[in-house]
Design a protein around this motif. Structure first.
Motif, PDB file in Angstrom:
ATOM      1  N   PRO A  17      55.133  34.922  54.395  1.00  0.00           N
ATOM      2  CA  PRO A  17      56.442  34.273  54.509  1.00  0.00           C
ATOM      3  C   PRO A  17      57.000  33.830  53.158  1.00  0.00           C
ATOM      4  CG  PRO A  17      54.708  32.858  55.382  1.00  0.00           C
ATOM      5  CD  PRO A  17      54.094  34.192  55.144  1.00  0.00           C
ATOM      6  N   SER A  18      56.129  33.478  52.220  1.00  0.00           N
ATOM      7  CA  SER A  18      56.591  33.086  50.891  1.00  0.00           C
ATOM      8  C   SER A  18      57.326  34.235  50.211  1.00  0.00           C
ATOM      9  CB  SER A  18      55.410  32.636  50.030  1.00  0.00           C
ATOM     10  OG  SER A  18      55.833  32.256  48.739  1.00  0.00           O
ATOM     11  N   GLU A  19      56.784  35.435  50.317  1.00  0.00           N
ATOM     12  CA  GLU A  19      57.424  36.603  49.710  1.00  0.00           C
ATOM     13  C   GLU A  19      58.721  36.974  50.431  1.00  0.00           C
ATOM     14  OE1 GLU A  19      54.361  39.540  49.715  1.00  0.00           O
ATOM     15  OE2 GLU A  19      53.164  38.489  48.186  1.00  0.00           O
ATOM     16  N   LYS A  20      58.756  36.753  51.739  1.00  0.00           N
ATOM     17  CA  LYS A  20      60.000  37.004  52.475  1.00  0.00           C
ATOM     18  C   LYS A  20      61.095  36.050  52.014  1.00  0.00           C
ATOM     19  CE  LYS A  20      57.939  38.919  56.696  1.00  0.00           C
ATOM     20  NZ  LYS A  20      57.726  38.711  58.154  1.00  0.00           N
ATOM     21  N   TYR A  21      60.710  34.824  51.705  1.00  0.00           N
ATOM     22  CA  TYR A  21      61.693  33.869  51.182  1.00  0.00           C
ATOM     23  C   TYR A  21      62.211  34.324  49.819  1.00  0.00           C
ATOM     24  CZ  TYR A  21      63.681  29.618  49.212  1.00  0.00           C
ATOM     25  OH  TYR A  21      64.529  28.720  48.609  1.00  0.00           O
ATOM     26  N   ILE A  22      61.319  34.786  48.958  1.00  0.00           N
ATOM     27  CA  ILE A  22      61.716  35.239  47.624  1.00  0.00           C
ATOM     28  C   ILE A  22      62.688  36.415  47.711  1.00  0.00           C
ATOM     29  CG2 ILE A  22      60.876  36.243  45.454  1.00  0.00           C
ATOM     30  CD1 ILE A  22      60.241  33.303  45.757  1.00  0.00           C
TER      31      ILE A  22
END
Length: 223
Positions: A21-26
């Motif tokens: 999810p962190s990479e999806k936010y980025i």
């Protein structure tokens, strides 16, 4: 680097165990930004759970449209378990922040066209009882050094005109970073009261924040 000490017993890095999810936010950050909001570090019921800054689970899932696999930090503090998107505790900061920009922008893409929210420090620190320790409370000079260097690179990539430090500690660190960059492009650092601080209600924080944005002619980016 090992940040454990006599009073720091747990260090969580949600960009690692919640990398999906962190990479999806980025992925929301595809270009330079006029405005960069900066929080201090992950909160126990927000980013520590979802990998997203001010990551209240409901707002991350239902407005930002982000979900994903979340593992456990190692070691995990029993008083601060990571339940990911199953976490039922509200994060007040995330609720106030994202609800304001939901009202202003209506859709997340509009917020991210001109702005981004990021953390000065990507790590969360806790004592043996799970009590939060702020980056300043760690008393680790090397932590400040690495966070400053990391954020200088973030500024170089995003090239914001305005940086809004959420909370006094963050504002202070950002002012120091901007002074030391020695670039010709002028960056203004503003202060915004942290949405996790006690206020009478959500509308009070919303009203004060909109007043600051309006005074600096920044509302145009979100309406």
């Amino acid at each position: 680097m090992n940040f454990l000490s006599s009073h720091i017993k747990y260090v969580y890095d949600p960009t690692d165990y919640a990398s999906e999810p962190s990479e999806k936010y980025i992925e929301y950050c595809q270009d330079t930004k006029e405005v960069l909001f900066v929080d201090m570090n992950p909160g126990p019921f927000g980013m520590c759970q979802t990998g997203v800054p001010f990551g209240d689970t409901e707002w991350v899932k239902n407005w930002l449209g982000i979900e994903g696999k979340i593992d456990k930090p190692l070691p995990e503090c029993s008083a601060r378990p990571v339940d990911g998107f199953k976490c039922t505790k509200k994060e007040q900061s995330g609720h106030r922040f994202w609800s304001l920009f939901s009202d202003l922008c209506h859709k997340p893409e509009k917020f991210f066209w001109h702005a981004f929210l990021y953390n000065y420090c990507p790590l969360a620190f806790m004592d043996s009882n799970g009590r939060n320790i702020t980056p300043s409370g760690t008393k680790k000079k090397e932590l400040v050094f690495y966070c400053d260097q990391y954020f200088m690179k973030t500024i170089d990539v995003l090239q914001p005109q305005i940086i809004i430090g959420i909370g006094r500690y963050t504002e202070k660190r950002l002012q120091s970073i901007v002074r030391r960059r020695n670039r010709t492009n002028k960056i203004e650092v503003l202060y915004l009261k942290h949405p996790g601080r006690p206020v009478r209600n959500n509308r009070s924080w919303h009203r004060n924040t909109k007043r600051i944005l309006d005074k600096r002619d920044l509302l145009k980016y979100f309406q």
